[in-house]
Design a protein around this motif. Structure first.
Motif, PDB file in Angstrom:
ATOM      1  N   ARG A   1       0.839  -1.193   0.000  1.00  0.00           N
ATOM      2  CA  ARG A   1       0.000   0.000   0.000  1.00  0.00           C
ATOM      3  C   ARG A   1       0.880   1.252   0.000  1.00  0.00           C
ATOM      4  O   ARG A   1       1.972   1.256   0.567  1.00  0.00           O
ATOM      5  CB  ARG A   1      -0.886   0.061   1.256  1.00  0.00           C
ATOM      6  N   GLY A   2       0.355   2.328  -0.608  1.00  0.00           N
ATOM      7  CA  GLY A   2       1.033   3.615  -0.549  1.00  0.00           C
ATOM      8  C   GLY A   2       0.944   4.211   0.850  1.00  0.00           C
ATOM      9  O   GLY A   2       0.179   3.748   1.696  1.00  0.00           O
ATOM     10  N   ILE A   3       1.713   5.251   1.108  1.00  0.00           N
ATOM     11  CA  ILE A   3       1.766   5.857   2.445  1.00  0.00           C
ATOM     12  C   ILE A   3       0.395   6.367   2.889  1.00  0.00           C
ATOM     13  O   ILE A   3      -0.036   6.127   4.025  1.00  0.00           O
ATOM     14  CB  ILE A   3       2.796   7.004   2.483  1.00  0.00           C
ATOM     15  N   ASN A   4      -0.323   7.052   2.028  1.00  0.00           N
ATOM     16  CA  ASN A   4      -1.639   7.573   2.408  1.00  0.00           C
ATOM     17  C   ASN A   4      -2.642   6.448   2.647  1.00  0.00           C
ATOM     18  O   ASN A   4      -3.529   6.571   3.497  1.00  0.00           O
ATOM     19  CB  ASN A   4      -2.168   8.528   1.342  1.00  0.00           C
ATOM     20  N   GLU A   5      -2.509   5.343   1.917  1.00  0.00           N
ATOM     21  CA  GLU A   5      -3.366   4.186   2.164  1.00  0.00           C
ATOM     22  C   GLU A   5      -3.019   3.536   3.502  1.00  0.00           C
ATOM     23  O   GLU A   5      -3.903   3.092   4.242  1.00  0.00           O
ATOM     24  CB  GLU A   5      -3.188   3.153   1.050  1.00  0.00           C
ATOM     25  N   GLN A   6      -1.736   3.489   3.819  1.00  0.00           N
ATOM     26  CA  GLN A   6      -1.308   2.905   5.090  1.00  0.00           C
ATOM     27  C   GLN A   6      -1.855   3.691   6.277  1.00  0.00           C
ATOM     28  O   GLN A   6      -2.232   3.111   7.300  1.00  0.00           O
ATOM     29  CB  GLN A   6       0.223   2.859   5.161  1.00  0.00           C
ATOM     30  N   ILE A   7      -1.924   4.989   6.150  1.00  0.00           N
ATOM     31  CA  ILE A   7      -2.454   5.836   7.231  1.00  0.00           C
ATOM     32  C   ILE A   7      -3.879   5.446   7.576  1.00  0.00           C
ATOM     33  O   ILE A   7      -4.309   5.524   8.737  1.00  0.00           O
ATOM     34  CB  ILE A   7      -2.372   7.328   6.838  1.00  0.00           C
ATOM     35  N   LEU A   8      -4.630   4.982   6.575  1.00  0.00           N
ATOM     36  CA  LEU A   8      -6.025   4.624   6.790  1.00  0.00           C
ATOM     37  C   LEU A   8      -6.220   3.457   7.754  1.00  0.00           C
ATOM     38  O   LEU A   8      -7.323   3.245   8.255  1.00  0.00           O
ATOM     39  CB  LEU A   8      -6.693   4.267   5.455  1.00  0.00           C
ATOM     40  N   SER A   9      -5.165   2.695   8.006  1.00  0.00           N
ATOM     41  CA  SER A   9      -5.324   1.487   8.810  1.00  0.00           C
ATOM     42  C   SER A   9      -5.486   1.742  10.304  1.00  0.00           C
ATOM     43  O   SER A   9      -5.653   0.810  11.080  1.00  0.00           O
ATOM     44  CB  SER A   9      -4.147   0.530   8.578  1.00  0.00           C
ATOM     45  N   THR A  10      -5.459   3.011  10.738  1.00  0.00           N
ATOM     46  CA  THR A  10      -5.727   3.317  12.139  1.00  0.00           C
ATOM     47  C   THR A  10      -6.931   4.235  12.269  1.00  0.00           C
ATOM     48  O   THR A  10      -7.037   5.241  11.581  1.00  0.00           O
ATOM     49  CB  THR A  10      -4.519   3.971  12.831  1.00  0.00           C
ATOM     50  N   GLN A  11      -7.846   3.880  13.160  1.00  0.00           N
ATOM     51  CA  GLN A  11      -9.037   4.705  13.362  1.00  0.00           C
ATOM     52  C   GLN A  11      -8.713   6.001  14.092  1.00  0.00           C
ATOM     53  O   GLN A  11      -9.461   6.969  14.000  1.00  0.00           O
ATOM     54  CB  GLN A  11     -10.102   3.927  14.122  1.00  0.00           C
ATOM     55  N   ASN A  12      -7.587   6.056  14.812  1.00  0.00           N
ATOM     56  CA  ASN A  12      -7.223   7.268  15.554  1.00  0.00           C
ATOM     57  C   ASN A  12      -6.974   8.459  14.642  1.00  0.00           C
ATOM     58  O   ASN A  12      -7.192   9.607  15.030  1.00  0.00           O
ATOM     59  CB  ASN A  12      -5.966   7.023  16.394  1.00  0.00           C
ATOM     60  N   PHE A  13      -6.501   8.196  13.425  1.00  0.00           N
ATOM     61  CA  PHE A  13      -6.144   9.290  12.526  1.00  0.00           C
ATOM     62  C   PHE A  13      -7.044   9.350  11.293  1.00  0.00           C
ATOM     63  O   PHE A  13      -6.684   9.937  10.290  1.00  0.00           O
ATOM     64  CB  PHE A  13      -4.673   9.144  12.106  1.00  0.00           C
ATOM     65  N   THR A  14      -8.212   8.727  11.393  1.00  0.00           N
ATOM     66  CA  THR A  14      -9.146   8.733  10.254  1.00  0.00           C
ATOM     67  C   THR A  14     -10.556   9.098  10.720  1.00  0.00           C
ATOM     68  O   THR A  14     -11.534   8.541  10.249  1.00  0.00           O
ATOM     69  CB  THR A  14      -9.169   7.357   9.555  1.00  0.00           C
ATOM     70  N   ARG A  15     -10.643  10.016  11.643  1.00  0.00           N
ATOM     71  CA  ARG A  15     -11.950  10.416  12.180  1.00  0.00           C
ATOM     72  C   ARG A  15     -12.879  10.915  11.082  1.00  0.00           C
ATOM     73  O   ARG A  15     -14.106  10.769  11.173  1.00  0.00           O
ATOM     74  CB  ARG A  15     -11.743  11.508  13.246  1.00  0.00           C
ATOM     75  N   HIS A  16     -12.338  11.475  10.021  1.00  0.00           N
ATOM     76  CA  HIS A  16     -13.144  12.001   8.911  1.00  0.00           C
ATOM     77  C   HIS A  16     -13.841  10.900   8.124  1.00  0.00           C
ATOM     78  O   HIS A  16     -14.697  11.176   7.283  1.00  0.00           O
ATOM     79  CB  HIS A  16     -12.255  12.818   7.966  1.00  0.00           C
ATOM     80  N   TYR A  17     -13.504   9.639   8.397  1.00  0.00           N
ATOM     81  CA  TYR A  17     -14.103   8.518   7.677  1.00  0.00           C
ATOM     82  C   TYR A  17     -15.028   7.659   8.536  1.00  0.00           C
ATOM     83  O   TYR A  17     -15.581   6.684   8.042  1.00  0.00           O
ATOM     84  CB  TYR A  17     -13.020   7.620   7.088  1.00  0.00           C
ATOM     85  N   HIS A  18     -15.158   7.961   9.809  1.00  0.00           N
ATOM     86  CA  HIS A  18     -16.033   7.127  10.638  1.00  0.00           C
ATOM     87  C   HIS A  18     -16.808   7.970  11.649  1.00  0.00           C
ATOM     88  O   HIS A  18     -16.660   9.195  11.697  1.00  0.00           O
ATOM     89  CB  HIS A  18     -15.238   6.007  11.326  1.00  0.00           C
TER      90      HIS A  18
END
Length: 528
Positions: A100-117
């Motif tokens: 996965r690319g770096i930005n895709e890898q970031i998605l694997s944690t809910q702590n830093f993806t509040r905009h998606y959940h």
């Protein structure tokens, strides 16, 4: 089993319980270390019913334990609008983006993806904070591997950023990183060397070999499929007793009791265990207890309301032609890790609705675990689409009628697509699943493909490929009840139960799977 090896366990919360028992056994003839990467688990002071039998248990019993304390402390002190080591990003993109690319890898944690959940107890972050956190995780993981130099990495899950990071590093360094993979056949588990991103080549080869077998060589598997299609209920046994199989509204008194338990839990965590100041230091890594409590109160209250007759969900219409689309638990690794481009389910619903054959409806059913968590505005947006019905979650108490009465199934990576295949129905998925090897299960690479694929929906004769898939799973995997290993493991560690023969057998199956996976990797070194 393992002899004279350096084994690194990846540990997080309840998943660490069975690994602890394996570590105790393997330490007699191997060197063992554990990496607890979740900041909350290792930074918080010791608390009963939280980290006392996970992180602190391993530390207090003499295991070599790595953690994320240092990077969590450094991250807390950084400017949220500045990347502290920009040049390192080019190193990461060059060496550690195989899966996965770096930005895709970031998605694997809910702590830093509040905009998606919808978990509003978690805070939003800046892009600079996302980049800083992934940089720090890479440096921390590299330091762990440099210090311990493991021969093998053992894990039971694929959720969270540190795992995604370590998987990329392990691939680059040619260290076998073994995780459990969930093929959805009964309680069987297989293994993956790539976090379940795509289908491991060795499993594809095994499936193709099984496809060459005669019906007599797969008579047990064919009989299983024939019996499966006759069953009244197909709810997987592992889901029984969990929220996934819960179709009843909680009583008000039950909700009140749960709120009292949660309130006491957080009071204990904040004040008796002295974690209040830690939580105040960084709201991204350490969410506030008051926000947790508001969240739980809303979830349980709204969940009860939506389980009862309401004006949000509607009943199916008899005789109506529809495609069945069960939603996912968001956030979850089945979407954030396995289907990073399709985690906005509203966008997917809209795309499918535009692509349906004329006169067909899309039946969208909420995931039981999302009731009360997902924002009501999401449901209102779905209901505005004329050819979409948001169906009552407990109209049926089993997935089979929804699938059986449909033209086919569409899901991101859900079990419903596998169940549809076994029932002889076509299904579409958007993410990485092992069972897309079965005839009739198709991975969608673009929304533009949807009209053509949906027009093919209907019954399919796929018994041979279903049987070959199950045969391959049985050949490579082991029957393991991982939920039992976790829940009973905790009970044993807390002195509420003792190690039974059943537990030893389940643990033995897990041990066998990991050992077989390691031998498989070594045998095929360079071709995995």
């Amino acid at each position: 089993m393992f002899e004279n090896k350096k084994i690194l366990f990846l540990c997080k919360e309840t998943y660490s319980y069975p690994l602890y028992f394996l570590a105790q056994k393997w330490m007699k003839s191997n060197k063992i270390a554990a990496y607890f990467f979740n900041p909350v688990e290792c930074v918080y002071n010791k608390q009963v019913d939280f980290n006392d039998k996970t992180y602190y248990l391993w530390v207090e019993n003499g295991f070599k334990v790595y953690d994320s304390k240092i990077i969590a402390d450094k991250f807390t002190k950084l400017n949220p609008n500045k990347v502290y080591d920009k040049n390192y990003l080019s190193v990461l993109e060059k060496k550690y983006t195989h899966f996965r690319g770096i930005n895709e890898q970031i998605l694997s944690t809910q702590n830093f993806t509040r905009h998606y959940h919808f978990r509003n107890y978690m805070s939003s972050c800046t892009y600079e904070q996302q980049l800083n956190w992934i940089i720090m995780n890479y440096k921390n993981a590299l330091a762990v591997l440099e210090d311990f130099k493991p021969d093998v990495i053992i894990d039971t899950d694929n959720a969270e950023l540190a795992r995604t990071v370590l998987n990329e590093i392990a691939f680059e360094k040619k260290i076998p990183y073994i995780i459990l993979e969930y093929p959805r056949y009964e309680s069987y588990k297989t293994y993956s060397f790539q976090m379940g991103i795509g289908v491991d080549s060795f499993f594809v080869e095994e499936f193709n070999k099984c496809m060459e077998m005669s019906d007599s060589e797969m008579k047990d598997e064919i009989q299983y499929i024939n019996e499966y299609r006759k069953k009244a209920s197909i709810m997987p046994s592992e889901y029984k007793g969990t929220i996934t199989s819960d179709y009843e509204a909680d009583k008000k008194i039950s909700i009140l009791k749960k709120m009292c338990v949660q309130t006491l839990y957080f009071l204990h965590q904040d004040f008796r265990s002295h974690n209040y100041k830690i939580k105040r230091s960084n709201k991204i890594l350490y969410p506030k207890s008051t926000e947790y409590l508001k969240y739980y109160e809303r979830v349980w209250r709204v969940r009860r309301k939506l389980m009862l007759p309401n004006n949000i969900f509607e009943n199916p219409v008899k005789g109506e032609r529809y495609v069945y689309m069960p939603l996912h638990l968001i956030p979850e690794s089945t979407t954030f890790v396995k289907a990073p481009y399709y985690i906005n389910e509203l966008t997917t619903i809209e795309a499918v609705s535009k692509s349906l054959p004329a006169g067909w409806f899309l039946y969208v059913k909420e995931h039981q675990a999302m009731l009360g968590e997902r924002d009501i505005e999401f449901y209102h947006a779905v209901k505005k689409i004329p050819n979409v019905r948001l169906v009552q979650i407990n109209y049926y108490k089993d997935p089979k009628p929804w699938i059986q009465n449909s033209q086919g199934v569409i899901t991101i990576t859900g079990t419903a697509a596998y169940e549809a295949a076994l029932l002889g129905k076509r299904a579409l998925v958007f993410g990485d699943v092992m069972f897309d090897l079965i005839d009739g299960v198709t991975k969608v690479d673009s929304f533009k493909e949807l009209p053509k694929l949906l027009n093919k929906f209907g019954l399919i004769e796929n018994t041979k490929s279903c049987a070959a898939y199950i045969k391959a799973v049985k050949n490579i995997g082991e029957s393991i009840n991982i939920k039992y290993l976790m829940s009973e493991g905790e009970a044993i560690l807390r002195g509420k139960s003792v190690i039974s023969e059943k537990y030893k057998d389940e643990l033995g199956s897990l041990e066998c799977l990991f050992y077989n996976a390691y031998n498989h990797y070594i045998t095929r070194r360079g071709s995995i």
